[in-house]
Scaffold this motif. Sequence first.
Motif, PDB file in Angstrom:
ATOM      1  N   LYS A  34      35.282  80.293  83.202  1.00 30.66           N
ATOM      2  CA  LYS A  34      36.169  81.276  83.823  1.00 30.66           C
ATOM      3  C   LYS A  34      37.256  81.795  82.878  1.00 30.66           C
ATOM      4  O   LYS A  34      37.638  82.952  82.953  1.00 30.66           O
ATOM      5  N   GLU A  97      39.342  74.983  93.963  1.00 30.82           N
ATOM      6  CA  GLU A  97      39.473  76.445  94.060  1.00 30.82           C
ATOM      7  C   GLU A  97      40.906  76.880  93.778  1.00 30.82           C
ATOM      8  O   GLU A  97      41.142  77.888  93.111  1.00 30.82           O
ATOM      9  N   GLN A  98      41.864  76.137  94.290  1.00 31.21           N
ATOM     10  CA  GLN A  98      43.279  76.484  94.048  1.00 31.21           C
ATOM     11  C   GLN A  98      43.627  76.351  92.561  1.00 31.21           C
ATOM     12  O   GLN A  98      44.391  77.144  92.033  1.00 31.21           O
ATOM     13  N   LEU A 100      41.525  76.778  90.007  1.00 31.32           N
ATOM     14  CA  LEU A 100      40.901  77.909  89.307  1.00 31.32           C
ATOM     15  C   LEU A 100      41.715  79.180  89.526  1.00 31.32           C
ATOM     16  O   LEU A 100      41.955  79.955  88.598  1.00 31.32           O
ATOM     17  N   ASP A 101      42.186  79.369  90.754  1.00 29.69           N
ATOM     18  CA  ASP A 101      42.973  80.550  91.078  1.00 29.69           C
ATOM     19  C   ASP A 101      44.312  80.543  90.334  1.00 29.69           C
ATOM     20  O   ASP A 101      44.731  81.552  89.753  1.00 29.69           O
ATOM     21  N   LEU A 102      44.955  79.385  90.326  1.00 30.52           N
ATOM     22  CA  LEU A 102      46.273  79.303  89.690  1.00 30.52           C
ATOM     23  C   LEU A 102      46.169  79.459  88.168  1.00 30.52           C
ATOM     24  O   LEU A 102      47.005  80.112  87.543  1.00 30.52           O
ATOM     25  N   GLU A 104      44.038  81.214  86.599  1.00 29.91           N
ATOM     26  CA  GLU A 104      43.841  82.649  86.367  1.00 29.91           C
ATOM     27  C   GLU A 104      45.175  83.395  86.438  1.00 29.91           C
ATOM     28  O   GLU A 104      45.480  84.242  85.597  1.00 29.91           O
ATOM     29  N   LYS A 105      45.996  83.038  87.417  1.00 33.02           N
ATOM     30  CA  LYS A 105      47.308  83.690  87.548  1.00 33.02           C
ATOM     31  C   LYS A 105      48.196  83.379  86.338  1.00 33.02           C
ATOM     32  O   LYS A 105      48.942  84.229  85.868  1.00 33.02           O
TER      33      LYS A 105
END
Length: 137
Positions: A34, A97-98, A100-102, A104-105
């Motif tokens: 990712k 998931e959280q 991976l999202d964080l 990215e941010k």
Amino acid sequence: MGLCVRSVKICPGTTFCKRGKQDSVGLGLKLDKKIPRHAASFQIQNGCFRLPNSCSETSIKDIGIMGTAKGFNLTVGGSAGPSPRLGDLVAKDLSEEQVLDLVEKIIDFYKGYGKPKRLGKVIDEIGIEKFKEGIGL
Ligand code: SF4
């Protein structure tokens, strides 16, 4: 090596280490796919937060992810070298998931900041609260 992209580094986690608490290998491979190849260094470490035998390398990585019995804790801004800095804990008990999202941010924020500095220096410059705000925390 300079401010180039480093690989995601993972500890053995539940795959090979008897002290592992989460699947760091699985999450590490997902992150490796990712993460665009432009940020600084990353470390994913699993298991043993606050135990005496905890491996501690997450604390000196730009983004450190440590597995616990409740999920993943995330630290930012760590570095080693002549001016070491311990990462700041910004989120606890995250799901995969959280995380991976964080991550990215954080990378988006870092790209938008536009100065070729290690993440810890960016945080020192703007303050941890403003940084957290910038990544939606
Ligand atoms: S951090 Fe924990 S799970 Fe990972 S290698 Fe060290 S002791 Fe094992």
